[in-house]
Scaffold this motif. Structure first.
Motif, short mmCIF file in Angstrom:
data_model
loop_
_atom_site.label_atom_id
_atom_site.label_comp_id
_atom_site.label_asym_id
_atom_site.label_seq_id
_atom_site.Cartn_x
_atom_site.Cartn_y
_atom_site.Cartn_z
N ALA A 111 0.82 -1.21 0.00
CA ALA A 111 0.00 0.00 0.00
C ALA A 111 0.86 1.26 0.00
CB ALA A 111 -0.94 -0.01 1.21
N GLY A 112 1.96 1.25 0.72
CA GLY A 112 2.82 2.43 0.78
C GLY A 112 3.38 2.78 -0.59
N LEU A 113 3.82 1.78 -1.34
CA LEU A 113 4.36 2.03 -2.67
C LEU A 113 3.27 2.52 -3.61
CD1 LEU A 113 6.76 2.06 -4.54
CD2 LEU A 113 6.32 -0.36 -5.04
N GLU A 114 2.09 1.91 -3.55
CA GLU A 114 0.97 2.35 -4.40
C GLU A 114 0.62 3.80 -4.10
OE1 GLU A 114 -0.64 0.85 -7.04
OE2 GLU A 114 1.05 -0.53 -6.80
N LEU A 115 0.58 4.15 -2.83
CA LEU A 115 0.28 5.51 -2.42
C LEU A 115 1.35 6.47 -2.94
CD1 LEU A 115 -1.36 7.55 -0.72
CD2 LEU A 115 -0.01 6.81 1.27
N LEU A 116 2.60 6.13 -2.76
CA LEU A 116 3.70 6.97 -3.21
C LEU A 116 3.66 7.17 -4.72
CD1 LEU A 116 6.17 8.56 -2.25
CD2 LEU A 116 7.51 6.47 -2.51
N LYS A 117 3.41 6.10 -5.47
CA LYS A 117 3.31 6.20 -6.93
C LYS A 117 2.21 7.16 -7.34
CE LYS A 117 4.45 1.49 -8.34
NZ LYS A 117 3.79 0.36 -9.01
N ARG A 118 1.07 7.06 -6.67
CA ARG A 118 -0.08 7.90 -7.03
C ARG A 118 0.20 9.37 -6.73
NH1 ARG A 118 -3.21 10.55 -9.08
NH2 ARG A 118 -5.47 10.36 -9.20
N ILE A 119 0.84 9.64 -5.59
CA ILE A 119 1.19 11.02 -5.25
C ILE A 119 2.17 11.57 -6.28
CG2 ILE A 119 2.29 12.52 -3.55
CD1 ILE A 119 1.22 10.59 -1.35
N CYS A 120 3.18 10.78 -6.64
CA CYS A 120 4.17 11.23 -7.62
C CYS A 120 3.53 11.47 -8.98
CB CYS A 120 5.31 10.22 -7.74
SG CYS A 120 6.40 10.17 -6.31
N LYS A 121 2.63 10.61 -9.38
CA LYS A 121 1.94 10.79 -10.66
C LYS A 121 1.12 12.07 -10.65
CE LYS A 121 -1.42 9.03 -13.92
NZ LYS A 121 -2.02 10.33 -14.12
N PHE A 122 0.40 12.30 -9.56
CA PHE A 122 -0.39 13.53 -9.45
C PHE A 122 0.53 14.75 -9.55
CE2 PHE A 122 -2.22 17.05 -7.17
CZ PHE A 122 -3.51 17.11 -7.66
N ALA A 123 1.67 14.71 -8.87
CA ALA A 123 2.62 15.83 -8.90
C ALA A 123 3.12 16.06 -10.32
CB ALA A 123 3.79 15.56 -7.95
N ARG A 124 3.47 14.98 -11.01
CA ARG A 124 3.99 15.10 -12.37
C ARG A 124 2.95 15.67 -13.31
NH1 ARG A 124 3.49 11.76 -16.44
NH2 ARG A 124 3.01 9.95 -15.15
N VAL A 125 1.72 15.14 -13.25
CA VAL A 125 0.63 15.62 -14.11
C VAL A 125 0.30 17.08 -13.79
CG1 VAL A 125 -1.83 15.27 -14.62
CG2 VAL A 125 -0.29 13.32 -14.53
N SER A 126 0.52 17.48 -12.55
CA SER A 126 0.26 18.86 -12.13
C SER A 126 1.39 19.82 -12.49
CB SER A 126 0.02 18.92 -10.62
OG SER A 126 -1.09 18.13 -10.27
N GLY A 127 2.43 19.31 -13.13
CA GLY A 127 3.51 20.16 -13.59
C GLY A 127 4.77 20.17 -12.74
N GLN A 128 4.79 19.39 -11.67
CA GLN A 128 6.00 19.33 -10.84
C GLN A 128 7.08 18.54 -11.59
OE1 GLN A 128 6.74 20.59 -7.80
NE2 GLN A 128 4.77 21.58 -7.60
N LYS A 129 8.30 19.03 -11.52
CA LYS A 129 9.44 18.31 -12.11
C LYS A 129 10.17 17.48 -11.06
CE LYS A 129 8.93 20.32 -16.12
NZ LYS A 129 8.05 19.63 -17.04
N ASN A 130 10.04 17.90 -9.80
CA ASN A 130 10.72 17.23 -8.69
C ASN A 130 9.76 17.16 -7.51
OD1 ASN A 130 13.58 17.30 -9.80
ND2 ASN A 130 13.00 19.44 -9.87
N VAL A 131 9.94 16.13 -6.69
CA VAL A 131 9.24 16.04 -5.42
C VAL A 131 10.27 15.73 -4.34
CG1 VAL A 131 6.95 15.37 -6.30
CG2 VAL A 131 8.65 13.60 -5.84
N TYR A 132 9.92 16.04 -3.11
CA TYR A 132 10.82 15.75 -2.01
C TYR A 132 9.99 15.40 -0.78
CZ TYR A 132 9.95 20.34 0.11
OH TYR A 132 9.36 21.43 0.69
N LEU A 133 10.66 14.83 0.20
CA LEU A 133 10.00 14.47 1.45
C LEU A 133 11.04 14.41 2.55
CD1 LEU A 133 10.86 11.24 1.76
CD2 LEU A 133 9.05 10.97 0.09
N ASN A 134 10.56 14.49 3.77
CA ASN A 134 11.40 14.29 4.94
C ASN A 134 11.10 12.89 5.46
OD1 ASN A 134 12.44 16.88 4.74
ND2 ASN A 134 10.89 17.75 6.10
N ALA A 135 12.01 11.97 5.18
CA ALA A 135 11.79 10.56 5.52
C ALA A 135 12.33 10.25 6.90
CB ALA A 135 12.51 9.67 4.51
N GLN A 136 11.57 9.46 7.64
CA GLN A 136 12.12 8.91 8.87
C GLN A 136 13.29 8.02 8.47
OE1 GLN A 136 9.12 7.04 11.30
NE2 GLN A 136 7.81 8.87 11.28
N VAL A 137 14.37 8.10 9.22
CA VAL A 137 15.59 7.37 8.87
C VAL A 137 15.31 5.88 8.66
CG1 VAL A 137 17.86 6.66 9.78
CG2 VAL A 137 17.16 9.05 9.87
#
Length: 153
Positions: free
Chosen positions: A81-107
């Motif tokens: 589920a985490g990977l599916e969620l991440l893929k969908r967020i990245c796709k939405f960002a890309r379609v919305s015109g974002q060239k890059n995404v970032y996050l603050n990941a727990q180590v």
């Protein structure tokens, strides 16, 4: 497929989003409630991931391409589920015109994000008494959908 991700709205989906984040961050990880809920809730694009029509995870995308508040309920981890969620967020960002995404990941989650193509780009820092690092991903035309079915959800 028993997993699916959809766009969510803070106003109409607040109960599901809050319920998941309350369990994962506040109860499980002891994040103080006043740090969990912030000024970005209403302006962020939220996402919900479902397993057998039950919401099991959430995440959001805020201004500047920041992915955050990704949480999967404990008993639903290991389903992908985490990977599916991440893929969908990245796709939405890309379609919305974002060239890059970032996050603050727990180590402890670095390997998960590295598998999805993110790279550590910053020094370790503390957030809510949990060690984090900044991770970045450049979105390509084919990223992050593996096939057309993934892109149509």
């Amino acid at each position: 497929m028993s997993l699916f991700v959809r766009l969510a709205d803070w106003q109409t989906d607040r109960e599901a989003i809050r319920g998941i984040r309350q369990k994962v961050f506040v109860e499980e990880q002891n994040v103080p409630e006043d740090l969990e809920w912030d000024e970005h809730e209403e302006s962020a694009q939220h996402f919900l991931v479902y397993h057998h029509n039950k919401p099991i995870g959430t995440g959001r995308l805020t201004g500047g391409g920041k992915i955050g508040r990704m949480a999967i309920l404990k008993d639903a981890r290991g389903l992908g589920a985490g990977l599916e969620l991440l893929k969908r967020i990245c796709k939405f960002a890309r379609v919305s015109g974002q060239k890059n995404v970032y996050l603050n990941a727990q180590v402890q989650a670095i390997p998960f994000y590295e598998k999805a193509g993110f790279a550590v780009t910053g020094e370790e820092f503390m957030e809510a008494d949990i060690p984090h690092v900044r991770m970045d991903l450049t979105l390509s035309d084919k990223e992050p959908c593996e096939n057309a079915d993934d892109c149509n959800r």
